[in-house]
Motif scaffolding. Structure first.
Motif, PDB file in Angstrom:
ATOM      1  N   GLY A 185      49.238  28.790 -20.347  1.00  0.00           N
ATOM      2  CA  GLY A 185      47.850  29.660 -20.178  1.00  0.00           C
ATOM      3  C   GLY A 185      47.396  30.173 -21.501  1.00  0.00           C
ATOM      4  N   ALA A 186      45.672  29.893 -21.702  1.00  0.00           N
ATOM      5  CA  ALA A 186      45.420  30.943 -22.660  1.00  0.00           C
ATOM      6  C   ALA A 186      45.113  32.059 -22.588  1.00  0.00           C
ATOM      7  CB  ALA A 186      43.478  30.551 -22.543  1.00  0.00           C
ATOM      8  N   THR A 187      45.853  32.393 -24.273  1.00  0.00           N
ATOM      9  CA  THR A 187      45.325  34.075 -24.024  1.00  0.00           C
ATOM     10  C   THR A 187      44.385  34.828 -25.097  1.00  0.00           C
ATOM     11  OG1 THR A 187      47.845  34.225 -25.742  1.00  0.00           O
ATOM     12  CG2 THR A 187      47.845  34.545 -23.387  1.00  0.00           C
ATOM     13  N   LEU A 195      56.394  29.631 -29.174  1.00  0.00           N
ATOM     14  CA  LEU A 195      57.180  30.626 -30.125  1.00  0.00           C
ATOM     15  C   LEU A 195      55.749  30.598 -31.392  1.00  0.00           C
ATOM     16  CD1 LEU A 195      60.263  31.345 -28.963  1.00  0.00           C
ATOM     17  CD2 LEU A 195      58.289  33.342 -28.309  1.00  0.00           C
ATOM     18  N   ALA A 196      56.769  29.771 -31.746  1.00  0.00           N
ATOM     19  CA  ALA A 196      55.148  29.529 -33.474  1.00  0.00           C
ATOM     20  C   ALA A 196      54.559  29.255 -33.046  1.00  0.00           C
ATOM     21  CB  ALA A 196      56.304  27.776 -33.660  1.00  0.00           C
ATOM     22  N   ARG A 197      53.587  29.050 -32.350  1.00  0.00           N
ATOM     23  CA  ARG A 197      51.907  29.052 -31.880  1.00  0.00           C
ATOM     24  C   ARG A 197      51.962  30.323 -32.078  1.00  0.00           C
ATOM     25  NH1 ARG A 197      50.435  25.745 -26.596  1.00  0.00           N
ATOM     26  NH2 ARG A 197      51.739  24.375 -27.032  1.00  0.00           N
ATOM     27  N   PRO A 250      52.877  38.579 -16.256  1.00  0.00           N
ATOM     28  CA  PRO A 250      51.561  38.383 -17.401  1.00  0.00           C
ATOM     29  C   PRO A 250      51.515  38.102 -18.330  1.00  0.00           C
ATOM     30  CG  PRO A 250      53.580  40.565 -16.771  1.00  0.00           C
ATOM     31  CD  PRO A 250      53.630  39.296 -15.875  1.00  0.00           C
ATOM     32  N   GLY A 251      50.688  37.946 -19.168  1.00  0.00           N
ATOM     33  CA  GLY A 251      50.000  37.721 -19.932  1.00  0.00           C
ATOM     34  C   GLY A 251      48.886  37.119 -20.055  1.00  0.00           C
ATOM     35  N   TYR A 293      42.276  41.384 -22.041  1.00  0.00           N
ATOM     36  CA  TYR A 293      43.313  41.786 -20.424  1.00  0.00           C
ATOM     37  C   TYR A 293      44.160  40.587 -20.848  1.00  0.00           C
ATOM     38  CZ  TYR A 293      39.377  44.723 -19.311  1.00  0.00           C
ATOM     39  OH  TYR A 293      38.131  45.272 -18.654  1.00  0.00           O
ATOM     40  N   SER A 294      44.082  39.637 -21.764  1.00  0.00           N
ATOM     41  CA  SER A 294      45.556  38.419 -21.612  1.00  0.00           C
ATOM     42  C   SER A 294      46.204  38.708 -23.063  1.00  0.00           C
ATOM     43  CB  SER A 294      44.829  37.227 -22.478  1.00  0.00           C
ATOM     44  OG  SER A 294      43.821  36.599 -21.473  1.00  0.00           O
ATOM     45  N   ASP A 295      47.657  38.528 -23.387  1.00  0.00           N
ATOM     46  CA  ASP A 295      48.395  38.656 -24.657  1.00  0.00           C
ATOM     47  C   ASP A 295      49.284  37.980 -24.859  1.00  0.00           C
ATOM     48  OD1 ASP A 295      49.358  41.346 -26.458  1.00  0.00           O
ATOM     49  OD2 ASP A 295      50.959  40.577 -25.563  1.00  0.00           O
TER      50      ASP A 295
END
Length: 211
Positions: free
Chosen positions: A157-159, A207-209, A128-129, A163-165
């Protein structure tokens, strides 16, 4: 002799729509199989083009990596033409229903499921994500991962839409995908392939993003 499992790509074009916006997209449709049987990953945009690539082979399943409309818009028509069941993780059913309110997937995908085609095993990883029910398919014998929109050449992928995280997709990639062998080829939902080894060093950048 029908041969060992191989991977084929069909590129189809259409639109992706969510949250009131619509974008032109090219999608990768992946066929895994041999001369007699094939499994389709993501029935995008053009059922006729997918069936042309399938030819006389039997479609054993239509697997949806997630239910954004550009990955599933041709699934019911492909199912009608081929007689194959549509498989989707139930956590993406609300997205499916936005596109196909009158047609339900045939089977639920769950983490740890194993699908087989042409002697190859494809293991379902719930990742998920990008969406709540996103999955990837890992085929160890083919050194292949079919990542949908979870992992691309160059990052996650884009979040940024409903429904994205972002933290969730990073956890999925770190814990479920970057643990795979480095030489695993990543067959993505859009664009070019990559490998686990090529993407792994960039985890800290991703992660920094998010900060």
């Amino acid at each position: 002799m029908t041969g060992e499992a191989r991977i084929e790509r069909v590129v189809t074009s259409g639109t992706f729509s969510l949250d009131g916006g619509t974008w032109e997209v090219d999608n990768n449709v992946w066929l895994i199989g041999n001369d007699s049987d094939v499994l389709v990953v993501d029935a995008a945009h053009d059922a006729a083009a997918i069936m042309a690539a399938v030819g006389e082979r039997r479609v054993c399943a239509i697997v949806c990596t997630h239910a954004h409309n550009d990955h599933i818009d041709a699934a019911p028509e492909l199912a009608r033409l081929s007689g194959a069941p549509i498989m989707l993780h139930p956590d993406d059913r609300m997205l499916w229903d936005m596109t196909h309110p009158d047609v339900a997937p045939d089977r639920d995908l769950t983490d740890g499921d194993c699908l087989s085609v042409a002697g190859a095993e494809l293991w379902i990883h719930h990742t998920p994500g990008h969406s709540p029910g996103a999955v990837c398919l890992y085929a160890p014998s083919l050194s292949a991962l079919f990542s949908g929109d979870t992992l691309f050449h160059g990052g996650p992928g884009a979040t940024g839409r409903s429904y994205s995280d972002f933290p969730t997709i990073i956890s999925s990639i770190r814990d479920r995908l970057l643990t795979l062998p480095a030489d695993t080829v990543v067959y993505t939902g859009h664009g070019e392939t990559t490998t686990i080894g090529a993407e792994s060093p960039h985890l800290e950048e991703w992660l920094a993003r998010g900060h």
